[in-house]
Design a protein around this motif. Structure first.
Motif, short mmCIF file in Angstrom:
data_model
loop_
_atom_site.label_atom_id
_atom_site.label_comp_id
_atom_site.label_asym_id
_atom_site.label_seq_id
_atom_site.Cartn_x
_atom_site.Cartn_y
_atom_site.Cartn_z
N VAL A 237 0.82 -1.12 -0.14
CA VAL A 237 -0.08 -0.03 -0.04
C VAL A 237 0.93 1.19 0.02
CG1 VAL A 237 -1.75 -1.01 1.15
CG2 VAL A 237 -0.18 0.28 2.51
N PRO A 238 0.42 2.41 -0.33
CA PRO A 238 1.12 3.69 -0.30
C PRO A 238 1.79 3.76 1.18
CG PRO A 238 -1.01 3.87 -1.42
CD PRO A 238 -0.95 2.59 -1.03
N GLY A 239 3.01 4.10 1.23
CA GLY A 239 3.67 4.24 2.43
C GLY A 239 4.39 2.90 2.97
N GLY A 240 3.75 1.77 2.41
CA GLY A 240 4.50 0.47 2.60
C GLY A 240 5.92 0.39 2.38
N ARG A 241 6.47 -0.52 2.97
CA ARG A 241 8.02 -0.71 2.89
C ARG A 241 8.40 -1.93 2.36
NH1 ARG A 241 11.27 3.18 7.11
NH2 ARG A 241 9.62 4.91 7.13
N ILE A 242 9.39 -1.98 1.37
CA ILE A 242 10.05 -3.16 1.08
C ILE A 242 11.46 -3.45 1.49
CG2 ILE A 242 10.90 -2.44 -1.19
CD1 ILE A 242 10.49 -5.13 -2.31
N ALA A 243 12.08 -4.53 2.12
CA ALA A 243 13.42 -4.55 2.51
C ALA A 243 13.80 -6.00 2.00
CB ALA A 243 13.35 -4.68 4.04
N VAL A 244 15.01 -5.87 1.29
CA VAL A 244 15.59 -6.89 0.79
C VAL A 244 16.96 -7.22 1.10
CG1 VAL A 244 16.14 -8.20 -1.46
CG2 VAL A 244 14.20 -6.48 -1.39
N VAL A 245 17.22 -8.56 1.68
CA VAL A 245 18.64 -8.92 2.15
C VAL A 245 19.22 -9.84 1.09
CG1 VAL A 245 19.95 -9.84 4.21
CG2 VAL A 245 18.38 -8.46 4.61
N SER A 246 20.16 -9.61 0.54
CA SER A 246 20.72 -10.43 -0.37
C SER A 246 22.34 -10.78 -0.06
CB SER A 246 20.83 -9.75 -1.81
OG SER A 246 21.56 -8.52 -2.05
N PHE A 247 22.72 -11.85 -0.80
CA PHE A 247 24.21 -12.29 -0.22
C PHE A 247 25.17 -12.50 -1.46
CE2 PHE A 247 21.18 -13.61 3.00
CZ PHE A 247 21.66 -13.39 4.09
N HIS A 248 24.90 -12.17 -2.67
CA HIS A 248 25.88 -11.98 -3.52
C HIS A 248 25.45 -11.12 -4.57
CE1 HIS A 248 23.51 -14.57 -6.38
NE2 HIS A 248 23.48 -15.60 -5.44
N SER A 249 26.48 -10.74 -5.48
CA SER A 249 26.40 -9.44 -6.32
C SER A 249 25.32 -9.75 -7.25
CB SER A 249 27.86 -9.50 -7.08
OG SER A 249 28.17 -10.67 -7.86
N LEU A 250 24.99 -11.04 -7.86
CA LEU A 250 23.82 -11.07 -8.69
C LEU A 250 22.79 -10.81 -8.02
CD1 LEU A 250 24.96 -14.77 -10.34
CD2 LEU A 250 25.29 -12.54 -11.43
#
Length: 328
Positions: A237-250
């Motif tokens: 929704v508007p104002g909602g947040r996405i957070a992504v943790v990744s572990f390699h360059s690709l």
């Protein structure tokens, strides 16, 4: 209701930073797109949010159900035994049109790595499997049946292995491969790996890159990530947040490009020209810079050493069409 913490076999990476990025409040609906052992979910429940947790691994869902039983079947924890690329469909089936947050912890989980029978690691010998969903063709099927050129392409694209053709020839010559130990040893021998060399000249085990590449291929992980990000854009929704943790360059490259383009940036026609603004209305704003773990966290949790967190805030603009799939 107080949520009892399950006995977690791993420490969630960048936990405090993820919690801060999501800014979950009592009553919020949050998607944990990669439930695993429930590390992020525990903290989100403690914040008062309701969590819809997705995982394609039947073992993770089974563990989550046991956890739910020990904490009184808290209705604020809803488990979805499906891929996170299907999170929009899963939420729709649950009668939910929008959520305040989505978190991804991309790649293989510590829970999977620590089980030799799953075939994700070469620290202990086990069957050459690597399937997150525990169905479909395994790593052994691919390595024993694919053409040499296809194997080399996978090692190069997904493992960034410059000696991919040499390794592919060695794999074909050593067939059939049935265990993680056999696969790792073929790669080491092909590259002349010397584990007896210690100190500053010690080499990183070259089997790491090949295992990563085959795992990504078997599970279609980069396509899954692209489709999962697009699904998150759709349900936030508007104002909602996405957070992504990744572990390699690709992975991080895909996340960075997705957030930059979603925030209105488009690639310049030439590397010598400045970045140009997109005419499309941005669907995300305030994309963060790369957030890395502290030295203290890396000391406490070695898995955190390669982790990168990126997050952004959803605007009120309509979701874009799907961004497509990763290159084969």
């Amino acid at each position: 209701m107080t949520v009892a913490a399950p006995k977690a076999p791993h420490i969630p990476v960048l936990l405090e930073e993820v919690v801060e990025a999501l800014d979950a409040k009592p009553g919020d609906l949050i998607v944990d797109a990669t439930f695993g052992a429930g590390g992020y979910t525990r903290r989100l429940l403690e914040s008062g949010a309701t969590v819809h947790a997705f995982d394609r691994d039947p073992d993770a869902i089974a563990a989550g159900k046991l956890w739910g039983e020990t904490c009184g079947k808290d209705p604020r924890l809803v488990l979805h035994p499906r891929r996170f690329s299907e999170l929009a469909e899963g939420l729709a089936e649950a009668g939910i049109a929008g959520v305040q947050g989505v978190v991804f912890d991309i790649g293989v989980s510590s829970m999977q790595l620590d089980q030799p029978g799953r075939g994700f690691a070469f620290s202990s010998d086990g069957p050459l499997d690597m399937r997150m969903s525990q169905d479909g063709p395994s790593a052994a099927d691919f390595l024993n049946e694919a053409d040499e050129g296809d194997i080399a392409d996978v090692l190069y694209r997904y493992g960034e292995e410059r000696q991919s053709r040499r390794i592919a020839r060695a794999i074909v010559a050593a067939r059939p491969l049935t265990t993680t130990g056999q696969f790792a040893n073929v790669v080491r021998k092909a590259l002349g790996y010397r584990p007896d060399i210690k100190g500053p000249k010690a080499q990183k085990d070259p089997a790491t890159r090949s295992f990563q590449a085959v795992r990504i291929h078997v599970n279609g992980e980069l396509d899954e990530l692209i489709e999962g990000l697009a699904a998150a854009e759709k349900v936030l929704v508007p104002g909602g947040r996405i957070a992504v943790v990744s572990f390699h360059s690709l992975e991080d490259r895909i996340v960075k490009q997705f957030l930059r383009e979603a925030a209105g940036a488009v690639p310049a026609g030439s590397r010598h020209l400045p970045q140009m603004a997109s005419k499309a209305e941005p669907v995300f704003e305030k994309p963060s810079a790369a957030i890395r773990p502290t030295a203290e966290e890396e000391e406490r949790n070695p898995r955190a050493r390669s982790a990168t967190l990126r997050w952004a805030v959803r605007t009120a603009a309509p979701a874009r069409a799907s961004t497509g799939r990763a290159a084969a």
